[in-house]
Each structure stands twice: as structure tokens, then as C-alpha cells.
Design an enzyme around this catalytic site. Sequence first.
Site, PDB file in Angstrom:
ATOM      1  N   SER A  10       0.854  -1.185   0.000  1.00  0.00           N
ATOM      2  CA  SER A  10       0.000   0.000   0.000  1.00  0.00           C
ATOM      3  C   SER A  10       0.892   1.238   0.000  1.00  0.00           C
ATOM      4  O   SER A  10       2.109   1.137   0.194  1.00  0.00           O
ATOM      5  CB  SER A  10      -0.888  -0.001   1.247  1.00  0.00           C
ATOM      6  OG  SER A  10      -0.071   0.116   2.406  1.00  0.00           O
ATOM      7  N   ASP A  41      -1.006  -1.561  -4.083  1.00  0.00           N
ATOM      8  CA  ASP A  41      -2.370  -1.682  -3.566  1.00  0.00           C
ATOM      9  C   ASP A  41      -2.950  -0.267  -3.380  1.00  0.00           C
ATOM     10  O   ASP A  41      -2.275   0.610  -2.839  1.00  0.00           O
ATOM     11  CB  ASP A  41      -2.290  -2.425  -2.217  1.00  0.00           C
ATOM     12  CG  ASP A  41      -3.654  -2.852  -1.683  1.00  0.00           C
ATOM     13  OD1 ASP A  41      -4.611  -2.913  -2.473  1.00  0.00           O
ATOM     14  OD2 ASP A  41      -3.737  -3.138  -0.466  1.00  0.00           O
ATOM     15  N   HIS A  42      -4.168  -0.051  -3.823  1.00  0.00           N
ATOM     16  CA  HIS A  42      -4.869   1.229  -3.645  1.00  0.00           C
ATOM     17  C   HIS A  42      -4.060   2.471  -4.001  1.00  0.00           C
ATOM     18  O   HIS A  42      -3.867   3.359  -3.152  1.00  0.00           O
ATOM     19  CB  HIS A  42      -5.383   1.378  -2.201  1.00  0.00           C
ATOM     20  CG  HIS A  42      -6.542   0.474  -1.918  1.00  0.00           C
ATOM     21  ND1 HIS A  42      -7.807   0.696  -2.408  1.00  0.00           N
ATOM     22  CD2 HIS A  42      -6.606  -0.679  -1.219  1.00  0.00           C
ATOM     23  CE1 HIS A  42      -8.607  -0.278  -2.016  1.00  0.00           C
ATOM     24  NE2 HIS A  42      -7.909  -1.127  -1.314  1.00  0.00           N
ATOM     25  N   GLU A  95     -11.270   0.019  -9.552  1.00  0.00           N
ATOM     26  CA  GLU A  95     -12.326  -0.286  -8.563  1.00  0.00           C
ATOM     27  C   GLU A  95     -13.600   0.472  -8.899  1.00  0.00           C
ATOM     28  O   GLU A  95     -13.581   1.664  -9.179  1.00  0.00           O
ATOM     29  CB  GLU A  95     -11.875   0.086  -7.140  1.00  0.00           C
ATOM     30  CG  GLU A  95     -13.002  -0.127  -6.112  1.00  0.00           C
ATOM     31  CD  GLU A  95     -12.537  -0.048  -4.654  1.00  0.00           C
ATOM     32  OE1 GLU A  95     -11.440  -0.550  -4.358  1.00  0.00           O
ATOM     33  OE2 GLU A  95     -13.279   0.507  -3.841  1.00  0.00           O
ATOM     34  N   GLY A 103      -9.774  -3.854   7.220  1.00  0.00           N
ATOM     35  CA  GLY A 103      -9.511  -3.885   8.655  1.00  0.00           C
ATOM     36  C   GLY A 103     -10.083  -5.126   9.330  1.00  0.00           C
ATOM     37  O   GLY A 103     -10.642  -6.014   8.673  1.00  0.00           O
ATOM     38  N   HIS A 133     -11.633  -7.346  -2.218  1.00  0.00           N
ATOM     39  CA  HIS A 133     -10.828  -6.645  -1.203  1.00  0.00           C
ATOM     40  C   HIS A 133     -11.381  -6.976   0.173  1.00  0.00           C
ATOM     41  O   HIS A 133     -12.475  -7.523   0.295  1.00  0.00           O
ATOM     42  CB  HIS A 133     -10.889  -5.134  -1.435  1.00  0.00           C
ATOM     43  CG  HIS A 133      -9.938  -4.678  -2.472  1.00  0.00           C
ATOM     44  ND1 HIS A 133      -8.874  -3.863  -2.195  1.00  0.00           N
ATOM     45  CD2 HIS A 133      -9.870  -4.964  -3.792  1.00  0.00           C
ATOM     46  CE1 HIS A 133      -8.199  -3.648  -3.309  1.00  0.00           C
ATOM     47  NE2 HIS A 133      -8.783  -4.294  -4.296  1.00  0.00           N
ATOM     48  N   SER A 150     -10.775  -9.135   2.330  1.00  0.00           N
ATOM     49  CA  SER A 150     -11.248 -10.515   2.377  1.00  0.00           C
ATOM     50  C   SER A 150     -10.492 -11.399   3.361  1.00  0.00           C
ATOM     51  O   SER A 150     -10.344 -12.592   3.133  1.00  0.00           O
ATOM     52  CB  SER A 150     -11.227 -11.117   0.977  1.00  0.00           C
ATOM     53  OG  SER A 150     -12.245 -10.508   0.219  1.00  0.00           O
ATOM     54  N   ASP A 185      -4.880  -9.154   4.333  1.00  0.00           N
ATOM     55  CA  ASP A 185      -3.868  -8.470   5.132  1.00  0.00           C
ATOM     56  C   ASP A 185      -4.119  -8.704   6.621  1.00  0.00           C
ATOM     57  O   ASP A 185      -3.249  -9.169   7.362  1.00  0.00           O
ATOM     58  CB  ASP A 185      -3.883  -6.964   4.803  1.00  0.00           C
ATOM     59  CG  ASP A 185      -2.715  -6.218   5.437  1.00  0.00           C
ATOM     60  OD1 ASP A 185      -1.868  -6.857   6.077  1.00  0.00           O
ATOM     61  OD2 ASP A 185      -2.647  -4.981   5.294  1.00  0.00           O
ATOM     62  N   THR A 186      -5.349  -8.426   7.058  1.00  0.00           N
ATOM     63  CA  THR A 186      -5.661  -8.508   8.489  1.00  0.00           C
ATOM     64  C   THR A 186      -5.294  -9.855   9.118  1.00  0.00           C
ATOM     65  O   THR A 186      -4.731  -9.903  10.211  1.00  0.00           O
ATOM     66  CB  THR A 186      -7.159  -8.210   8.707  1.00  0.00           C
ATOM     67  OG1 THR A 186      -7.403  -6.858   8.282  1.00  0.00           O
ATOM     68  CG2 THR A 186      -7.555  -8.345  10.164  1.00  0.00           C
TER      69      THR A 186
HETATM   70 ZN   LIG Z   1      -8.374  -2.942  -0.477  1.00  0.00          ZN
END
Ligand SMILES: [Zn+2]
Length: 349
Positions: free
Chosen positions: A50, A83-84, A142, A190, A223, A225, A268-269
Site C-alpha cells: 500500500s 495496492d490502492h 475499482e 480492517g 478486497h 477478504s 492483510d488482516t
Molecule cells: Zn483494499
Amino acid sequence: MPLVSMRQLLDEAAKGGYGVGAFNVNDMEQIQAIMGAAKETNSPVIIQASRGARQFAQDKYLFHLILAASELYPEIPIAMHQDHGNSFETCKSAIELGYTSVMMDGSLKADGKTPASFEENVEVTRKVVDFAHERGVTVEGEIGVLGGVEDGHGAGGSGLDHITDPDQAVEFAELTGVDALAIAIGTSHGAYKFTKKPDGSVLKMDVLIAIHKRLPNTHLVMHGSSSVPKDLQDIINHYGGKLKETWGVPVEEIQLGIRNGVRKINVDTDNRLAITGAIRKVLWESPEKFDPRDYMKPAREAMQKVVAQRMTQFGQAGHAGDYSPIAITEIAKGYADGTLTTQPLVAAK
Ligand SMILES: [Zn+2]
């Protein structure tokens, strides 16, 4: 093996009917965990950073760590993805560094917070596609807006605020020529995604299926996920953490997505939880320890375990050696001469 085009990686995933996890990194240990899992399961991988990660680690450190991974594991295809990306400039700087894929998240304005209009989204995404494809680099766009905030990026709120409209998804894919399309179906970034196990009222798998029906050949991206498994939450809380009870996206729902055109799944989380739990456990049980390796090693192992599990669940395991990577310069030629299509196949309603 040199870094490969994410487009090639996703095209191969579509042929094989599997999904590919895109795992976020900020440091060496996370890259090592992903590569350990890729080697263990013989998986192609997407490693993504990111804007926050690029800032935290510094571009050069992060990029050269990934290059090191590609030298150490020549048998594993690796796509390096921004990312983003919040603006043309962010994507351009990633491409100039050597990333083989970028996400232009034009669903938000450049502040990374305010939802943008459809026209603004199309305009900036199209600009990134033109720049990227000339250089053989893949673009993810997106449409619709995800919930939550992570790394300072996101509109906040619930994932249900801006669900993707299938007609708009078709129009967006046609106007931009993106290689992959992130859609909003109720997920958020998150750890705090859902306050109960998500059912059809919050996770709109029917919208995903409707979009896939209209755009059968477009690589869809999920995303936010992470599955936020209870056992990882429990380890953190058992060793002094204070996570509130929360639910992520069940793996079965992701697998349903994969059967309906999802080729890239952002996680990620779950890795953050695994790392934090492992570190907490060591420091709690052995408060006398002070060598960072004493907790970084189990943290790395805990993340590798989660990544390997996801690679198996998403179906990418076993597919690292299915194909030879095409050089990015050849991919650029493919975009220019039309062998690599950028116009989606659109099915009638
Ligand atoms: Zn994302």
C-alpha cells in the site's frame, strides 16, 4: 525469475479456475513468510504494498526485498502490485520503480477518503491504463466503494454504503480497459468487518454473481477478504490483547466467489493478527526475552502458516510451475497489437 505481469498470472488462474491471494507486506519478515508459504505449496504469488507500506519501509528497501525474493525463488512467479493507488502519480511512481501491476483506486478522490464520481473514476483510471499498458504493467480498477479504513485509506462506514452496480461495472470495464476489477459487495478493510457471521444481507454474493454473468472474462478482485479467524483473535486476547469480537469473510464465500470469476483475493488482516498473536505469546510467556529474533521468528512462522492455508483454500497451490513467465516488454507488445485484450466480453442481460 523476473517479476511477472499480474495479468499473465490472473489469465492463468482463470484457465485453471483458481484464485490467487494478494498479500500485503511492509517488511522483510512478511515477504519471507509469503515466499516460505509459496515454496511450501508451490504457488504463484501476488505481493502487494500500500502507499502506507511504501512510506513505512521506503520504496527502495521494499522493492529490493521483493527482487531478492525473486532471485531466491526462481521457480515461483511473483507479481509486485501497488495496492490502492490514490492518483496517477502514485501509480506512475510504482511503475517507474519496477512494480509489474498497479491498482488505481479511482472510486475515491486523491485524498483517499471522499467518494469520486463515476466520470472522475473513469478518467483517472483510463490515464493509468494508457501509461501502464505501454510498459506492460497490469492495472486493477475499482468500481463501487469498500467500507472501512486501512492505512489511512478508505471511505469509512459500512461496506453496504456503495455496493457496485452491475451495469456500471460493465460500462467501467469498457471505458477503462482495466485488466482486473475490484468490486464492492459489502466487505470492508480492517479487522472489524462484520458484527455477526455475515449472511446474504451484508455480504452481497448475488451482486458478485450478477457482475460475473455480465462480464464472464473479467478478473474480479475481492478486497477486505480476511477471514479474521476466531483462533487468531483468541491468541491475541489470551495474551493480554483487547480485540472486540468480530467476523471476517468466511473462506466458503471466497470460494464461491472464485467459482464466479474472482481471481485475486486481498488478505492483510489475518496476517497482522497471526504476527501480533505470536509476538504477544512470546513476550507474555517469557518477559525476560529481549532479542527481537525470539519473537520475530515465531511471528514469521505464524504468518507463513496462515498464508499457506489461504493458498491451498484459494486453489493456487500446485500451480507455480504451470507456465513460463512472459517478459514485461512482450506483454507491452501484446497490449499494443491486441493479442492481450483490454475490451471485456459483455454478455447480454
Ligand atoms: Zn483494499
